[in-house]
Write a protein that holds these residues in place. Structure first.
Motif, PDB file in Angstrom:
ATOM      1  N   ALA A  15       0.808  -1.205   0.000  1.00  0.00           N
ATOM      2  CA  ALA A  15       0.000   0.000   0.000  1.00  0.00           C
ATOM      3  C   ALA A  15       0.852   1.271   0.000  1.00  0.00           C
ATOM      4  O   ALA A  15       0.372   2.329  -0.356  1.00  0.00           O
ATOM      5  CB  ALA A  15      -0.933   0.005   1.207  1.00  0.00           C
ATOM      6  N   GLN A  16       2.123   1.159   0.411  1.00  0.00           N
ATOM      7  CA  GLN A  16       2.982   2.341   0.423  1.00  0.00           C
ATOM      8  C   GLN A  16       3.252   2.786  -1.003  1.00  0.00           C
ATOM      9  O   GLN A  16       3.610   1.998  -1.854  1.00  0.00           O
ATOM     10  CB  GLN A  16       4.304   2.046   1.130  1.00  0.00           C
ATOM     11  N   GLN A  17       3.078   4.063  -1.218  1.00  0.00           N
ATOM     12  CA  GLN A  17       3.245   4.617  -2.557  1.00  0.00           C
ATOM     13  C   GLN A  17       4.643   5.190  -2.701  1.00  0.00           C
ATOM     14  O   GLN A  17       5.152   5.831  -1.794  1.00  0.00           O
ATOM     15  CB  GLN A  17       2.201   5.704  -2.778  1.00  0.00           C
ATOM     16  N   GLN A  18       5.253   4.961  -3.851  1.00  0.00           N
ATOM     17  CA  GLN A  18       6.561   5.526  -4.134  1.00  0.00           C
ATOM     18  C   GLN A  18       6.406   7.024  -4.384  1.00  0.00           C
ATOM     19  O   GLN A  18       5.527   7.445  -5.126  1.00  0.00           O
ATOM     20  CB  GLN A  18       7.178   4.875  -5.374  1.00  0.00           C
ATOM     21  N   LEU A  19       7.246   7.820  -3.753  1.00  0.00           N
ATOM     22  CA  LEU A  19       7.233   9.255  -3.996  1.00  0.00           C
ATOM     23  C   LEU A  19       7.829   9.521  -5.377  1.00  0.00           C
ATOM     24  O   LEU A  19       8.732   8.814  -5.816  1.00  0.00           O
ATOM     25  CB  LEU A  19       8.042   9.985  -2.931  1.00  0.00           C
ATOM     26  N   PRO A  20       7.335  10.554  -6.064  1.00  0.00           N
ATOM     27  CA  PRO A  20       7.893  10.852  -7.386  1.00  0.00           C
ATOM     28  C   PRO A  20       9.339  11.329  -7.271  1.00  0.00           C
ATOM     29  O   PRO A  20       9.734  11.936  -6.277  1.00  0.00           O
ATOM     30  CB  PRO A  20       6.994  11.966  -7.918  1.00  0.00           C
ATOM     31  N   THR A  21      10.097  11.061  -8.304  1.00  0.00           N
ATOM     32  CA  THR A  21      11.483  11.510  -8.351  1.00  0.00           C
ATOM     33  C   THR A  21      11.503  12.981  -8.760  1.00  0.00           C
ATOM     34  O   THR A  21      10.512  13.511  -9.279  1.00  0.00           O
ATOM     35  CB  THR A  21      12.279  10.696  -9.381  1.00  0.00           C
TER      36      THR A  21
END
Length: 96
Positions: A15-21
């Protein structure tokens, strides 16, 4: 019970979303900026301007600045903040 904890923790990790680069933020900010400046549906333009402002804030949080002191408006771009960068202090701006 241990199996349930394992399933819950595995689900939480998914469920953890990757933060945008930063490159992704820069691309999104440019698109929103262009859409904000374009003439068209006022509601869409307003939303794109709001998105642009949010993305600019996220870039600032990532340590990026827009332009350098004394630089012409047309030459300004996003870059990793340096001593000669223009940095808007949001807290100071609110207190004005």
């Amino acid at each position: 019970m241990a199996a349930l904890a394992l399933i819950v923790s595995a689900g939480g990790a998914q469920a953890q979303q990757q933060l945008p680069t930063v490159p992704e933020l820069l691309t999104a900010e440019l698109k929103a900026s262009l859409a904000c400046e374009a003439a068209g549906d006022p509601a869409v333009t307003h939303e794109q301007c709001r998105l642009h402002d949010r993305l600019s804030g996220r870039l600032a949080q990532a340590g990026y600045c827009y332009g350098r002191k004394g630089q012409a408006e047309g030459k300004k771009d996003w870059h990793a903040c340096q001593p000669d960068s223009i940095y808007e202090d949001d807290i100071e701006a609110v207190q004005r």
